[in-house]
Design an enzyme around this catalytic site. Sequence first.
Site, short mmCIF file in Angstrom:
data_model
loop_
_atom_site.label_atom_id
_atom_site.label_comp_id
_atom_site.label_asym_id
_atom_site.label_seq_id
_atom_site.Cartn_x
_atom_site.Cartn_y
_atom_site.Cartn_z
N GLY A 89 0.88 -1.32 0.06
CA GLY A 89 -0.05 -0.13 0.09
C GLY A 89 0.80 1.46 -0.03
N LYS A 111 13.82 -1.91 -7.43
CA LYS A 111 14.48 -1.04 -6.40
C LYS A 111 14.75 -2.01 -5.27
CE LYS A 111 12.25 1.54 -3.44
NZ LYS A 111 12.65 1.11 -2.07
N GLY A 164 5.63 4.64 -8.61
CA GLY A 164 6.25 3.59 -8.85
C GLY A 164 5.50 2.36 -8.91
N HIS A 165 4.47 2.40 -7.90
CA HIS A 165 3.29 1.36 -7.91
C HIS A 165 2.60 1.26 -9.16
CE1 HIS A 165 4.08 1.39 -3.45
NE2 HIS A 165 4.42 0.16 -3.68
N ARG A 172 8.31 4.91 1.78
CA ARG A 172 9.11 5.36 2.92
C ARG A 172 9.47 7.00 2.86
NH1 ARG A 172 10.66 0.05 3.87
NH2 ARG A 172 10.08 -0.52 6.10
N VAL A 212 11.52 3.46 -10.44
CA VAL A 212 10.98 4.90 -10.91
C VAL A 212 11.85 5.92 -10.04
CG1 VAL A 212 8.98 6.21 -11.35
CG2 VAL A 212 8.88 3.84 -11.83
#
Length: 279
Positions: free
Chosen positions: A31, A149, A36-37, A187, A176
């Site tokens: 979540g 990543k 990037g997601h 984070r 990304v």
Amino acid sequence: MQVFTDPGDLSAWSDVQRVHGQRVGLVPTMGALHDGHLALIDETRRHADVVVVTIFVNPLQFNRPDDFATYPRPIDDDLARCEAQGVDAVYAPLANTMYPEGFQTHVVPGPLADVLEGAERPGHFRGVTTVVAKLFNAARPHVAVFGQKDFQQLAVIRRMTTDLDMPIEIVGLPTVREPDGLALSSRNRRLTPEQRVAAVCVPRSLQAVRDAYLAGERHNDALVRIGRATVDAEPLARFEHLELVHPDTLRPADPVERGTVAVTAVWFDEVRLIDNLVI
Ligand code: PAF
């Protein structure tokens, strides 16, 4: 968009998709979705007909209770982003659905999980492989997409699917980045504005390693010193590790050669950022 909280309901939905000849793609997340997601979701769409996103902050992979407690959980925002991105189904189970009373079986990864992140965070990858195996069983995807990543995580998951004969294609998507080079991460939103500015030292240190390599430096120690100096020069940053490893074994590469991966972790107060760059 369908939203499931029960693994059986998700499996039944996935089976129907399969019966209708649809290729099912999976994006496992914790979540706090960012661009990037969204890139992972778009990539999954290129490999599948229907896209499932899972949202679950997995307690098994946190080794610091405060990190788990403060991990962002903006579920309404996440669902809205999935809907807007054309996601077909979201699986967002509660912790006691994922790990009901009596739960005691884990997927234990091999030596790939003992180095780098695994050495710093004992048990982390056992938590990751266990939850990802459960997510695979619930979603029954043909393909699953992960960000590069988390370079070691991708390697450990590829190993798991091969070793356990899981019939799932694993796709890795390049990291990304923000315009200044910082890798997108959930984070990042825990950084203060000053720390956010300082955090650019993380990609810069990796770039410094790559530049030094391109200028002819091949010694592992020397390249680590060069990368570390960039982080040490930033007062808000606390260096944890920078290693130059072989992309398959994750063991130190010396001499460093083309394809070696520079992997780093840096702290900003209580926030730990990771990043990597292929040399
Ligand atoms: O990369 C993540 O967000 C997590 O480690 C994952 C793969 C969703 C497992 O909890």
